[in-house]
Design an enzyme around this catalytic site. Structure first.
Site, PDB file in Angstrom:
ATOM      1  N   GLU A 125      -5.601  -4.817  10.553  1.00 46.05           N
ATOM      2  CA  GLU A 125      -4.600  -3.782  10.766  1.00 46.05           C
ATOM      3  C   GLU A 125      -4.921  -3.032  12.053  1.00 46.05           C
ATOM      4  O   GLU A 125      -5.740  -2.098  12.049  1.00 46.05           O
ATOM      5  CB  GLU A 125      -4.608  -2.787   9.601  1.00 46.05           C
ATOM      6  CG  GLU A 125      -4.273  -3.416   8.259  1.00 46.05           C
ATOM      7  CD  GLU A 125      -3.674  -2.405   7.299  1.00 46.05           C
ATOM      8  OE1 GLU A 125      -2.553  -2.643   6.850  1.00 46.05           O
ATOM      9  OE2 GLU A 125      -4.308  -1.378   7.037  1.00 46.05           O
ATOM     10  N   ASN A 180       0.871  -1.173   0.000  1.00 41.65           N
ATOM     11  CA  ASN A 180       0.000   0.000   0.000  1.00 41.65           C
ATOM     12  C   ASN A 180       0.907   1.222   0.000  1.00 41.65           C
ATOM     13  O   ASN A 180       1.461   1.597   1.030  1.00 41.65           O
ATOM     14  CB  ASN A 180      -0.883  -0.029   1.270  1.00 41.65           C
ATOM     15  CG  ASN A 180      -1.708   1.234   1.420  1.00 41.65           C
ATOM     16  OD1 ASN A 180      -1.795   2.048   0.496  1.00 41.65           O
ATOM     17  ND2 ASN A 180      -2.320   1.399   2.585  1.00 41.65           N
ATOM     18  N   TRP A 181       1.078   1.778  -1.184  1.00 43.85           N
ATOM     19  CA  TRP A 181       2.041   2.878  -1.318  1.00 43.85           C
ATOM     20  C   TRP A 181       1.519   4.190  -0.726  1.00 43.85           C
ATOM     21  O   TRP A 181       2.258   5.159  -0.611  1.00 43.85           O
ATOM     22  CB  TRP A 181       2.415   3.085  -2.798  1.00 43.85           C
ATOM     23  CG  TRP A 181       3.158   1.936  -3.408  1.00 43.85           C
ATOM     24  CD1 TRP A 181       3.649   0.829  -2.774  1.00 43.85           C
ATOM     25  CD2 TRP A 181       3.520   1.789  -4.795  1.00 43.85           C
ATOM     26  NE1 TRP A 181       4.280   0.001  -3.666  1.00 43.85           N
ATOM     27  CE2 TRP A 181       4.216   0.564  -4.920  1.00 43.85           C
ATOM     28  CE3 TRP A 181       3.323   2.561  -5.934  1.00 43.85           C
ATOM     29  CZ2 TRP A 181       4.709   0.111  -6.143  1.00 43.85           C
ATOM     30  CZ3 TRP A 181       3.816   2.107  -7.154  1.00 43.85           C
ATOM     31  CH2 TRP A 181       4.498   0.897  -7.243  1.00 43.85           C
ATOM     32  N   LYS A 182       0.250   4.235  -0.406  1.00 43.37           N
ATOM     33  CA  LYS A 182      -0.381   5.461   0.120  1.00 43.37           C
ATOM     34  C   LYS A 182      -0.064   6.634  -0.823  1.00 43.37           C
ATOM     35  O   LYS A 182       0.009   6.422  -2.031  1.00 43.37           O
ATOM     36  CB  LYS A 182       0.066   5.705   1.561  1.00 43.37           C
ATOM     37  CG  LYS A 182      -0.140   4.453   2.430  1.00 43.37           C
ATOM     38  CD  LYS A 182      -0.009   4.690   3.890  1.00 43.37           C
ATOM     39  CE  LYS A 182      -0.221   3.387   4.639  1.00 43.37           C
ATOM     40  NZ  LYS A 182      -0.212   3.518   6.085  1.00 43.37           N
ATOM     41  N   GLU A 202      -6.984   4.847   7.549  1.00 43.43           N
ATOM     42  CA  GLU A 202      -6.813   6.271   7.220  1.00 43.43           C
ATOM     43  C   GLU A 202      -8.055   6.818   6.522  1.00 43.43           C
ATOM     44  O   GLU A 202      -8.435   7.972   6.713  1.00 43.43           O
ATOM     45  CB  GLU A 202      -5.543   6.453   6.368  1.00 43.43           C
ATOM     46  CG  GLU A 202      -4.287   6.302   7.213  1.00 43.43           C
ATOM     47  CD  GLU A 202      -3.078   5.738   6.501  1.00 43.43           C
ATOM     48  OE1 GLU A 202      -3.007   5.799   5.254  1.00 43.43           O
ATOM     49  OE2 GLU A 202      -2.184   5.217   7.206  1.00 43.43           O
ATOM     50  N   HIS A 216      -9.550   1.266   4.584  1.00 46.02           N
ATOM     51  CA  HIS A 216      -8.292   1.447   5.321  1.00 46.02           C
ATOM     52  C   HIS A 216      -8.537   2.407   6.493  1.00 46.02           C
ATOM     53  O   HIS A 216      -9.343   3.329   6.389  1.00 46.02           O
ATOM     54  CB  HIS A 216      -7.218   2.002   4.382  1.00 46.02           C
ATOM     55  CG  HIS A 216      -5.868   2.016   5.019  1.00 46.02           C
ATOM     56  ND1 HIS A 216      -5.467   3.032   5.860  1.00 46.02           N
ATOM     57  CD2 HIS A 216      -4.841   1.133   4.978  1.00 46.02           C
ATOM     58  CE1 HIS A 216      -4.238   2.770   6.286  1.00 46.02           C
ATOM     59  NE2 HIS A 216      -3.836   1.625   5.767  1.00 46.02           N
ATOM     60  N   GLY A 227       2.188   2.484  10.678  1.00 44.41           N
ATOM     61  CA  GLY A 227       3.125   3.587  10.504  1.00 44.41           C
ATOM     62  C   GLY A 227       3.804   4.022  11.788  1.00 44.41           C
ATOM     63  O   GLY A 227       4.443   5.070  11.837  1.00 44.41           O
ATOM     64  N   SER A 259       3.192  -1.913  10.400  1.00 44.14           N
ATOM     65  CA  SER A 259       4.638  -1.961  10.651  1.00 44.14           C
ATOM     66  C   SER A 259       5.244  -3.343  10.416  1.00 44.14           C
ATOM     67  O   SER A 259       6.153  -3.750  11.130  1.00 44.14           O
ATOM     68  CB  SER A 259       4.957  -1.455  12.068  1.00 44.14           C
ATOM     69  OG  SER A 259       4.540  -0.118  12.212  1.00 44.14           O
ATOM     70  N   GLY A 266       2.766  -1.014   4.281  1.00 45.21           N
ATOM     71  CA  GLY A 266       2.858   0.402   3.933  1.00 45.21           C
ATOM     72  C   GLY A 266       4.305   0.793   3.688  1.00 45.21           C
ATOM     73  O   GLY A 266       4.876   0.519   2.631  1.00 45.21           O
ATOM     74  N   GLY A 267       4.924   1.410   4.677  1.00 46.52           N
ATOM     75  CA  GLY A 267       6.275   1.964   4.527  1.00 46.52           C
ATOM     76  C   GLY A 267       7.272   1.000   3.901  1.00 46.52           C
ATOM     77  O   GLY A 267       8.048   1.384   3.011  1.00 46.52           O
TER      78      GLY A 267
HETATM   79  P1  PGA Z   1       2.673   0.407   7.637  1.00 42.27           P
HETATM   80  O1  PGA Z   1       1.214   0.608   6.962  1.00 42.27           O
HETATM   81  O2  PGA Z   1       3.220  -0.892   7.102  1.00 42.27           O
HETATM   82  O3  PGA Z   1       3.464   1.608   7.172  1.00 42.27           O
HETATM   83  O4  PGA Z   1       2.466   0.370   9.099  1.00 42.27           O
HETATM   84  C1  PGA Z   1       0.363  -0.484   6.760  1.00 42.27           C
HETATM   85  C2  PGA Z   1      -0.929  -0.003   6.160  1.00 42.27           C
HETATM   86  O5  PGA Z   1      -1.382   1.102   6.500  1.00 42.27           O
HETATM   87  O6  PGA Z   1      -1.552  -0.698   5.338  1.00 42.27           O
END
Ligand code: PGA
Length: 250
Positions: free
Chosen positions: A167, A9-11, A97, A95, A173, A212, A233-234
């Site tokens: 999640e 998930n590149w956001k 967010e 998600h 994050g 994470s 994500g990251g």
């Molecule tokens: P993260 O994000 O790996 O940076 O914690 C995961 C996500 O939001 O899908």
């Protein structure tokens, strides 16, 4: 057997150049991944670039969100049909967010899951509790509520076409990963909740962990019996790191 799925998930990250570099790295390394399926979810504007680059490779792609509408006067929105127009396979739905920053409710998320399916996309349905909810021992009731809204909308049998991502919001994050045991507990709970309604669907349901996940903690998480991959994500923004997670998945 459930085929593991690892989705990046590149956001809202990347540029034409950085994405070209990342995709080159993924294409070079994907042959070393055994059985896991790989997918990336770029910001929508880069989907044409990703679709071109990944055509004729085993790596799939998807959207980070979709509209519940088909088309029309919905400024800034992207429809499921637009995603499939570029051969997207997946779309992330609900998600945390989107839920917290853009006010997406359980009902809206359920509608989006239904719309994704109607468009031929596989929704990756995100569920998970806030830190305050975990501390108040509400993790199961929150996850239950989020899942139930979707099951009520699409029916238990159709859950066979959905991927679930657990999640925990406090792990996204933050560098604070759920322990393998904490994650496994919730994954098992989700599978059990589905199993009481349809055992076959529960057995086949892919439940990803997100929050994470990194190269150095992926193996312990993936080793859990009910963890079937990751939503990353990251760590999905670096080819070497993402591929290491994919290899840990299988
Ligand atoms: P993260 O994000 O790996 O940076 O914690 C995961 C996500 O939001 O899908």
């Amino acid at each position: 057997m459930r085929q593991p799925l690892v989705t990046g998930n590149w956001k809202m990250n990347g540029s034409k150049q950085s994405i070209a570099d990342l995709l080159d790295g993924l294409k070079q390394g994907v042959g070393e991944v055994n059985s896991a399926e790989l997918a990336v979810c770029p910001p929508a504007i880069y989907i044409p670039q990703v679709a071109d680059s990944l055509a004729n490779t085993p790596i799939k792609w998807g959207g980070q969100n979709l509209s519940v509408e088909n088309q029309g006067a919905f400024t800034g929105e992207i429809s499921g049909d637009m995603l499939t127009d570029f051969n997207a396979r997946y779309v992330i739905v609900g998600h945390s967010e989107r839920r917290s920053l853009y006010g997406e409710t359980d009902t809206l998320v359920a509608d989006k899951v239904a719309k994704a399916l109607a468009c031929g996309l596989t929704p990756i349905l995100c569920v998970g509790e806030l830190l305050s909810e975990r501390e108040a021992e509400q993790t199961e009731s929150v996850v239950n509520r989020q899942l139930d809204a979707v099951v009520a909308k699409i029916g238990i049998d159709t859950m066979a076409q959905v991927v679930v991502a657990y999640e925990p919001v406090w792990a996204i994050g933050t560098g604070k990963t759920a322990t393998p045991e904490q994650a496994q507990d919730v994954h098992a709970f989700i599978r059990q909740r589905i199993a009481v309604q349809n055992v076959q669907v529960a057995d086949g349901l892919r439940i990803l962990y997100g929050g994470s996940m990194k190269a150095d903690n992926a193996a312990d998480l993936m080793a859990q019996p009910d963890i079937d991959g990751g939503l990353i994500g990251g760590a999905s923004l670096k080819a070497v790191e993402f591929l290491a997670i994919c290899k840990a998945a299988g």
